[in-house]
Design an enzyme around this catalytic site. Structure first.
Site, PDB file in Angstrom:
ATOM      1  CE  LYS A  19     -22.949  -4.745  34.902  1.00  0.00           C
ATOM      2  NZ  LYS A  19     -23.041  -5.846  33.929  1.00  0.00           N
ATOM      3  NE  ARG A  98     -27.041  -8.784  36.812  1.00  0.00           N
ATOM      4  CZ  ARG A  98     -25.789  -8.741  37.253  1.00  0.00           C
ATOM      5  NH1 ARG A  98     -25.392  -7.775  38.015  1.00  0.00           N
ATOM      6  NH2 ARG A  98     -24.934  -9.683  36.912  1.00  0.00           N
ATOM      7  NE  ARG A 137     -15.690 -10.664  31.472  1.00  0.00           N
ATOM      8  CZ  ARG A 137     -16.812 -10.117  31.945  1.00  0.00           C
ATOM      9  NH1 ARG A 137     -16.926  -8.803  32.041  1.00  0.00           N
ATOM     10  NH2 ARG A 137     -17.815 -10.886  32.287  1.00  0.00           N
ATOM     11  NE  ARG A 170     -17.113 -12.773  35.853  1.00  0.00           N
ATOM     12  CZ  ARG A 170     -18.044 -11.850  35.977  1.00  0.00           C
ATOM     13  NH1 ARG A 170     -17.718 -10.585  36.012  1.00  0.00           N
ATOM     14  NH2 ARG A 170     -19.311 -12.178  36.064  1.00  0.00           N
ATOM     15  NE  ARG A 181     -22.841 -13.816  33.760  1.00  0.00           N
ATOM     16  CZ  ARG A 181     -21.578 -13.464  33.475  1.00  0.00           C
ATOM     17  NH1 ARG A 181     -20.784 -14.309  32.858  1.00  0.00           N
ATOM     18  NH2 ARG A 181     -21.138 -12.281  33.801  1.00  0.00           N
TER      19      ARG A 181
END
Ligand code: AMP
Length: 228
Positions: A19, A98, A137, A170, A181
């Site tokens: 995103k 969400r 990531r 993160r 998540r």
């Protein structure tokens, strides 16, 4: 330069679906489009140690969603601050709504301004690709620039391309939190899609990488909104 009718767009995608990367690329192509990322808003509040930040940090650390009304108020305040609560503004929402409850609250906030969401783009990326991507990531904490060690590595290992500062993981990208998540995303996705399908604004773009998805996404936006 291309000219577009107002775009009020929501991007739906699992955490790790791209995103952030895709919205940055879209914004670079469509100059009058700006975005709000609720995740970035919350992380900025956490960095400043505000009351909102203090509430948010526990939820984010465990991968849980914050309450709908809290988030809807936060987003509406930001839309208002940016002067986007009107029918002429163009914006892209990344990470909101969400839940179907958030979608309803957003619709109630936008309706009086005749500024309802007119495009919901669902990023459909296979879950196994997402899990692999999250493991690779890394981000630059100051700017939220995202790197992938495999597909989009920094020029100097573990250093931000622009500032040279060190990259970090993160905090909520660890495997346990990530599983929470991801399963939460797929649980909430169906009712959100139903809500927007009823409004006739839902589109889905599939692909394994942002390089595959981006051209499809850009074409879709241009076809829907470009002034002829
Ligand atoms: P993101 O950067 O979009 O992946 O968001 C990071 C975290 O912020 C999420 O895992 C949630 O804990 C919280 N968050 C962001 N946006 C929302 C939202 N619209 N509703 C509830 N929680 C959110």
């Amino acid at each position: 330069m291309q000219s577009f009718n107002p775009i009020r767009m929501v991007m739906l995608g699992a955490p790790g679906a791209g995103k952030g990367t895709l919205s940055r690329r879209l914004l670079a192509k469509i100059s009058r489009l700006s975005s709000i990322s609720t995740g970035d808003l919350l992380r900025a509040q956490i960095a400043k140690n505000t009351d909102i930040g203090k509430t948010a940090s526990g939820y984010i650390k465990s991968g849980k969603l914050l309450p709908d009304t809290f988030m809807a108020n936060l987003l509406t305040a930001e839309l208002s601050k940016k002067n986007w609560l009107n029918e002429k503004a163009s914006f892209l929402l990344d990470g909101f709504p969400r839940t179907a409850g958030q979608a309803e609250q957003l619709s109630k906030a936008l309706n009086p301004h005749k500024a309802n969401i007119n495009l919901v783009l669902e990023l459909d990326v296979p879950p196994e690709v997402i899990l692999d991507r999250i493991a690779n990531r890394w981000i630059h904490p100051g700017s939220e620039r995202v790197y992938n060690l495999r597909y989009n590595p920094p020029k100097v290992p573990f250093k931000d391309d622009v500032t040279g500062e060190p990259l970090a993981k993160r905090a909520d990208d660890n495997p346990e939190t990530f599983k929470v998540r991801l399963s939460q995303y797929f649980e909430e996705l169906k009712p959100i899609k139903q809500f927007y399908a009823k409004e006739g604004v839902l589109r889905t773009v599939s692909g394994e990488t942002s390089d595959i998805i981006f051209p499809k996404m850009l074409k879709l936006v241009e076809d829907e909104f470009e002034r002829h």
